[in-house]
Motif scaffolding. Sequence first.
Motif, PDB file in Angstrom:
ATOM      1  N   LYS A   1      11.056 -76.058 -91.974  1.00 17.28           N
ATOM      2  CA  LYS A   1      10.555 -75.471 -90.731  1.00 17.28           C
ATOM      3  C   LYS A   1      11.337 -74.217 -90.323  1.00 17.28           C
ATOM      4  CE  LYS A   1       8.751 -79.763 -88.782  1.00 17.28           C
ATOM      5  NZ  LYS A   1       8.695 -80.640 -87.588  1.00 17.28           N
ATOM      6  N   GLU A   2      12.490 -73.975 -90.918  1.00 18.83           N
ATOM      7  CA  GLU A   2      13.355 -72.833 -90.615  1.00 18.83           C
ATOM      8  C   GLU A   2      13.893 -72.881 -89.184  1.00 18.83           C
ATOM      9  OE1 GLU A   2      11.580 -69.112 -91.633  1.00 18.83           O
ATOM     10  OE2 GLU A   2      11.251 -69.684 -93.722  1.00 18.83           O
ATOM     11  N   THR A   3      12.995 -73.001 -88.192  1.00 18.07           N
ATOM     12  CA  THR A   3      13.414 -73.148 -86.797  1.00 18.07           C
ATOM     13  C   THR A   3      12.920 -74.499 -86.294  1.00 18.07           C
ATOM     14  OG1 THR A   3      13.299 -70.764 -86.401  1.00 18.07           O
ATOM     15  CG2 THR A   3      13.273 -72.191 -84.469  1.00 18.07           C
ATOM     16  N   VAL A   4      13.823 -75.287 -85.727  1.00 20.86           N
ATOM     17  CA  VAL A   4      13.457 -76.620 -85.254  1.00 20.86           C
ATOM     18  C   VAL A   4      13.767 -76.738 -83.769  1.00 20.86           C
ATOM     19  CG1 VAL A   4      13.905 -77.638 -87.510  1.00 20.86           C
ATOM     20  CG2 VAL A   4      15.720 -77.617 -85.807  1.00 20.86           C
ATOM     21  N   THR A   5      13.102 -77.667 -83.118  1.00 20.07           N
ATOM     22  CA  THR A   5      13.392 -77.905 -81.711  1.00 20.07           C
ATOM     23  C   THR A   5      14.585 -78.848 -81.591  1.00 20.07           C
ATOM     24  OG1 THR A   5      11.952 -79.846 -81.524  1.00 20.07           O
ATOM     25  CG2 THR A   5      10.941 -77.668 -81.172  1.00 20.07           C
ATOM     26  N   LYS A   6      15.236 -78.794 -80.454  1.00 17.87           N
ATOM     27  CA  LYS A   6      16.366 -79.688 -80.208  1.00 17.87           C
ATOM     28  C   LYS A   6      15.905 -81.139 -80.269  1.00 17.87           C
ATOM     29  CE  LYS A   6      20.085 -80.549 -76.893  1.00 17.87           C
ATOM     30  NZ  LYS A   6      20.681 -80.154 -75.591  1.00 17.87           N
ATOM     31  N   GLU A   7      14.688 -81.385 -79.803  1.00 20.99           N
ATOM     32  CA  GLU A   7      14.145 -82.739 -79.817  1.00 20.99           C
ATOM     33  C   GLU A   7      13.983 -83.248 -81.247  1.00 20.99           C
ATOM     34  OE1 GLU A   7      10.207 -85.218 -78.203  1.00 20.99           O
ATOM     35  OE2 GLU A   7      10.399 -83.062 -77.846  1.00 20.99           O
ATOM     36  N   GLU A   8      13.448 -82.391 -82.138  1.00 20.54           N
ATOM     37  CA  GLU A   8      13.271 -82.784 -83.538  1.00 20.54           C
ATOM     38  C   GLU A   8      14.614 -83.084 -84.186  1.00 20.54           C
ATOM     39  OE1 GLU A   8       9.458 -80.402 -85.332  1.00 20.54           O
ATOM     40  OE2 GLU A   8      11.152 -79.181 -84.643  1.00 20.54           O
ATOM     41  N   LEU A   9      15.585 -82.223 -83.949  1.00 20.18           N
ATOM     42  CA  LEU A   9      16.904 -82.417 -84.540  1.00 20.18           C
ATOM     43  C   LEU A   9      17.541 -83.710 -84.042  1.00 20.18           C
ATOM     44  CD1 LEU A   9      19.350 -81.536 -86.171  1.00 20.18           C
ATOM     45  CD2 LEU A   9      20.001 -80.040 -84.273  1.00 20.18           C
ATOM     46  N   CYS A  10      17.450 -83.949 -82.755  1.00 18.58           N
ATOM     47  CA  CYS A  10      18.024 -85.167 -82.177  1.00 18.58           C
ATOM     48  C   CYS A  10      17.377 -86.414 -82.773  1.00 18.58           C
ATOM     49  CB  CYS A  10      17.862 -85.171 -80.665  1.00 18.58           C
ATOM     50  SG  CYS A  10      18.915 -83.987 -79.792  1.00 18.58           S
ATOM     51  N   GLN A  11      16.079 -86.351 -82.998  1.00 15.76           N
ATOM     52  CA  GLN A  11      15.360 -87.493 -83.561  1.00 15.76           C
ATOM     53  C   GLN A  11      15.828 -87.788 -84.981  1.00 15.76           C
ATOM     54  OE1 GLN A  11      11.151 -86.907 -84.233  1.00 15.76           O
ATOM     55  NE2 GLN A  11      10.716 -89.082 -84.024  1.00 15.76           N
TER      56      GLN A  11
END
Length: 220
Positions: free
Chosen positions: A89-99
């Motif tokens: 995805k190259e750029t991820v959301t904080k929510e995705e990373l936390c999950q």
Amino acid sequence: MPLPDTMFCVQQINIPPELPDILKQFTKAAIRTQPHDVLQWSAAYFSALSKGDILPVKERLEMPVATQKTDTGLTPGLLKTLHKQLAPKETVTKEELCQKWKGLCLPKEQLDNILALGNFATSIDWMQFFALGCSALGGTIVSAMKQACEILTEDPEGGAARIPYDTFVSLYTYLAHLDGEIPQNAIEAFLAGLQEDVERQGGMVQPTNFFGPRRVEDIK
């Protein structure tokens, strides 16, 4: 609550033929990954499996360091798993990373520290986060870059651990600028010093090009 009128016997229970293999693969994955919270990890595993996503599974079992007295959280194997899950995805959301982080049963405090260090907002450049993850593993920039090479390489295990020079430059310059104590001319001089090796290796960099006495003082 009254019992249902219809009773089921063993012969009436339909067991999918693929279930034994699913459970076998799940067991092998759990052994390789060694999650600290099996229930939490299992939920992440089967959620990813149902969606066709990359599973939260290490490629191989990591043996703990003999001198390690406490759990350090992130490991090279876990960071590589995160990279496989999030790099496309190259750029991820904080929510995705936390999950994904939670799915691997990693400590939230360590994630918070990395996010604060990189001053990340809701949108996160994955390779920048990856660089800081390598730094958390290695401690120094030179060790972090060695970790990056070993995680990102497509060479077989135990091989040269080569990565593209452009990737190396991007990760190294990000960490060097974030460090704040390495002057720009020193950064440029170090990268220029790699050019001969890079040209000889077809545009690739490997740890032996910089991880040694003649290089450490340049980039530590």
